[in-house]
Design an enzyme around this catalytic site. Structure first.
Site, short mmCIF file in Angstrom:
data_model
loop_
_atom_site.label_atom_id
_atom_site.label_comp_id
_atom_site.label_asym_id
_atom_site.label_seq_id
_atom_site.Cartn_x
_atom_site.Cartn_y
_atom_site.Cartn_z
CG HIS A 92 -2.02 -0.99 1.11
ND1 HIS A 92 -3.32 -0.66 0.76
CD2 HIS A 92 -2.03 -2.34 1.27
CE1 HIS A 92 -4.07 -1.74 0.73
NE2 HIS A 92 -3.31 -2.79 1.04
CG ASP A 127 0.29 9.15 0.78
OD1 ASP A 127 0.20 7.97 1.15
OD2 ASP A 127 -0.40 10.07 1.28
P1 ADQ Z 1 -2.98 5.92 4.81
O1 ADQ Z 1 -1.56 6.31 5.06
O2 ADQ Z 1 -3.78 5.72 6.02
O3 ADQ Z 1 -3.10 4.66 3.89
P2 ADQ Z 1 -4.76 7.45 2.90
O4 ADQ Z 1 -4.71 6.75 1.61
O5 ADQ Z 1 -4.82 8.92 2.75
O6 ADQ Z 1 -3.54 7.14 3.88
O7 ADQ Z 1 -6.03 6.97 3.66
C1 ADQ Z 1 -6.44 7.61 4.82
C2 ADQ Z 1 -7.89 7.26 5.08
O8 ADQ Z 1 -8.18 7.62 6.42
C3 ADQ Z 1 -8.85 7.98 4.19
O9 ADQ Z 1 -9.90 7.13 3.83
C4 ADQ Z 1 -9.35 9.11 5.08
O10 ADQ Z 1 -10.67 9.51 4.82
C5 ADQ Z 1 -9.27 8.48 6.44
N1 ADQ Z 1 -9.07 9.54 7.44
C6 ADQ Z 1 -8.04 10.37 7.53
N2 ADQ Z 1 -8.24 11.25 8.53
C7 ADQ Z 1 -9.42 10.95 9.07
C8 ADQ Z 1 -10.21 11.50 10.12
N3 ADQ Z 1 -9.81 12.55 10.84
N4 ADQ Z 1 -11.38 10.93 10.40
C9 ADQ Z 1 -11.81 9.87 9.69
N5 ADQ Z 1 -11.14 9.32 8.68
C10 ADQ Z 1 -9.96 9.85 8.37
C11 ADQ Z 1 -2.15 3.77 3.27
C12 ADQ Z 1 -1.08 4.41 2.38
C13 ADQ Z 1 -1.75 5.25 1.32
C14 ADQ Z 1 -2.74 4.40 0.53
C15 ADQ Z 1 -3.68 3.66 1.46
C16 ADQ Z 1 -4.56 2.67 0.72
O11 ADQ Z 1 -0.19 5.19 3.16
O12 ADQ Z 1 -0.79 5.80 0.44
O13 ADQ Z 1 -3.51 5.24 -0.31
O14 ADQ Z 1 -2.95 2.93 2.43
O15 ADQ Z 1 -3.80 1.80 -0.05
#
Ligand code: ADQ
Length: 534
Positions: A156, A365
């Site tokens: 991921h 990311d």
């Molecule tokens: P993450 O590093 O967790 O995931 P991301 O892809 O941005 O990063 O996903 C974050 C998720 O958490 C989003 O669905 C977002 O809505 C949710 N989120 C963030 N802040 C929040 C809050 N305050 N309240 C509720 N929900 C919140 C890892 C990798 C990424 C990759 C994903 C999926 O680091 O690059 O995109 O896995 O493969």
């Protein structure tokens, strides 16, 4: 076919835990519910004794099998090797990479124990899908125990170049365990090329396009950019216009008619939160006419607080926001608000839709699902503008965003200005293309495309040479024709025009939605038990 998903964290739905931030959990839950199967991994809790067996709990068509870790294992496997060595290394932060041999031993030990506990749960026609950097050596451990099932892995986060990865002690041993998989999925072609390049450089593997071979097995390494459930997120955003509840009222209420710039991230140094706050400060200094008219809302729930670098980031973000607010704020206007809590998906959808600018500026990311959620939530007639880091995997797909270098504070500041001034026709044009892209590669497309490749439904004989029949606990591959029936065809290429139904625009118009006048209720109920595998 039964799907067996293995990830670091599993949170069982009936436990009613509060929603945690983590894109992986949301994606996996959708995949398992669609296909049925078993979700295996760490319970998230520790116990005095290591679990010696697992007892799956069935809920609907999904069984959950969880393992407790000891506190020593949590320290070495999770906080140590996974999050203080692999995470910074994979995000190109060599300076933060802290390698410790006993952490590495703990990491390998937990992977061995997971394999030992998983093997008795496996059935001959299971397809095993392992997720993320915590579990890189798991397939090799399963193979050592005679498992012959198809095993896939999805990474991921970014995979760095061989030179960066090679700085990790034992990197050659660790990378070679990737060849125990039949299929390795990466977020981007760059990540796939980096992994293959690493196998070639560090293990002398032979490369033939997307296939790589360093031992008896041929592994396919291919990009599968992860998506979101675009349609349901869009619906949540539309509903949030009608139904804003307390969190949105309380947070956006004081904005009045002011414009809103939003950032949503786990509090993690890879997300570039501190640099983003600085860029917003720079924007206000360079363009004083915007002072008092616009605010930045940064939603950043803490994660991995036990890791010192994260505690430091928490302190730093408070310090920077406080300094900028003191320097630039007015008695009736606070330029930056940092909210450190998790919100429900519907509340987030409401925040996104209310914001004229989505600021997604990670330093590095894997994909970044927030970029996709921000677009999915927009009003098609009056959409906001996405400012996106070129170092997010999402930038490989979402070229109509304003693409920025997050290391360049001035460039990000100017992109904020450009976004706020962008004419409606251009905002609509960019939005339509972005929406079409994310709708054509949504979470359903991602899972079905990955599983079609893993099961061999797309071209069974291309993935790996046929294996000789063995007597071990695993299975031989299913006939392609039978597998084909379990997967749906790959999605079409993104349409040139938006995939939004005309009815949606009419619906939005009927709701009388206007930028800057958000104030309705939104569901603030947390998602039931969305696990954070991070
Ligand atoms: P993450 O590093 O967790 O995931 P991301 O892809 O941005 O990063 O996903 C974050 C998720 O958490 C989003 O669905 C977002 O809505 C949710 N989120 C963030 N802040 C929040 C809050 N305050 N309240 C509720 N929900 C919140 C890892 C990798 C990424 C990759 C994903 C999926 O680091 O690059 O995109 O896995 O493969």
């Amino acid at each position: 076919m039964r799907l067996v998903v293995v990830s670091n964290r599993v949170t069982m739905p009936e436990r009613g835990e509060k929603v945690a931030a983590g894109g992986l959990a949301v994606a996996l839950r959708s995949a398992l519910e669609k296909h049925g199967g078993l979700w295996f991994g760490w319970s998230g809790t520790t116990s005095a004794e290591p679990s010696s067996r697992v007892e799956p709990v069935r809920l609907g068509n999904v069984s959950y099998a969880v393992v407790d870790l000891t506190e020593a294992e949590r320290q070495s496997y999770y906080l140590g090797f996974s999050n203080r060595a692999l995470w910074p290394l994979m995000h190109y932060r060599l300076g933060l990479t802290d390698f410790d041999r006993s952490d590495y031993a703990g990491y390998l030990g937990v992977n061995r124990r997971f394999a030992k506990l998983l093997v008795p749960q496996l059935k001959p026609d299971d397809v095993i899908w392992i997720h993320d950097y915590h579990l890189i050596p798991l397939a090799a451990e399963l193979r050592r125990r005679g498992v012959t099932n198809r095993i896939g892995y999805f990474h991921h986060i970014p995979w760095p170049s061989a030179e960066v990865f090679g700085a990790l002690p034992f990197s050659a041993t660790l990378i070679s365990t990737m060849t125990a998989y039949d299929l390795v999925g990466m977020q981007t072609q760059t990540d796939a090329d980096n992994l293959i390049g690493g196998l070639v450089a560090l293990r002398g593997a032979h490369r033939d396009g997307e296939r790589v071979k360093a031992g008896p097995r041929e592994t396919v390494v291919r990009p599968f950019p992860i998506g979101i459930d675009v349609e349901s997120f869009r619906k949540l955003a539309v509903a949030s216009v009608r139904a804003a509840t307390q969190p949105i009222r309380a947070t956006t209420g004081p904005l009045g008619g002011r414009k809103l710039v939003i950032g949503v991230d786990r509090l993690d140094y890879s997300k570039g939160i501190v640099q983003r706050l600085e860029a917003f400060g720079q924007f206000l200094r360079s363009h004083p006419e915007h002072r008092g008219n616009v605010g930045l809302l940064q939603i950043a729930p803490p994660s991995r607080s036990d890791v010192p670098e994260y505690a430091e980031l928490d302190r730093q973000s408070d310090e920077v926001a406080g300094r900028l607010n003191a320097a630039l704020g007015e008695f009736d206007w606070t330029p930056i608000r940092v909210v450190k809590k998790a919100y429900s998906r519907s509340a987030l959808a409401g925040f996104y839709r209310r914001a004229q600018v989505g600021l997604v500026t990670p330093m590095r990311d894997g994909m970044n699902l927030v970029a996709k959620e921000y677009i999915a939530a927009q009003n098609p007639e009056d959409p906001g503008v996405l400012v996106l880091s070129r170092f997010a995997g999402a930038a490989h797909q979402m070229g109509e965003a304003l693409i920025v270098n997050p290391y360049d504070t001035h460039e990000v500041a100017e992109a904020i200005r450009t976004a706020l001034a962008m004419p409606q026709s251009e905002r609509v044009r960019r939005f339509e293309r972005l929406y079409a892209t994310i709708a054509a590669s949504d979470i359903g497309w991602w899972t079905s495309r990955y599983l079609a490749a893993l099961t061999g439904a797309e071209a069974a004989d291309k993935l790996a040479p046929p294996e000789p029949p063995r007597k071990a606990s695993g299975a031989t591959r299913k006939p392609a024709a039978r597998q084909r029936a379990t997967t749906r065809p790959a999605a079409k290429k993104p349409a040139a025009k938006t995939a939004i139904q005309p009815a949606q625009a009419a619906n939005d118009a009927a709701l009388g939605e206007k930028r800057g006048s958000f104030g309705q209720r939104a569901g603030s109920k947390p998602l039931p038990n969305a696990a954070s595998p991070r």
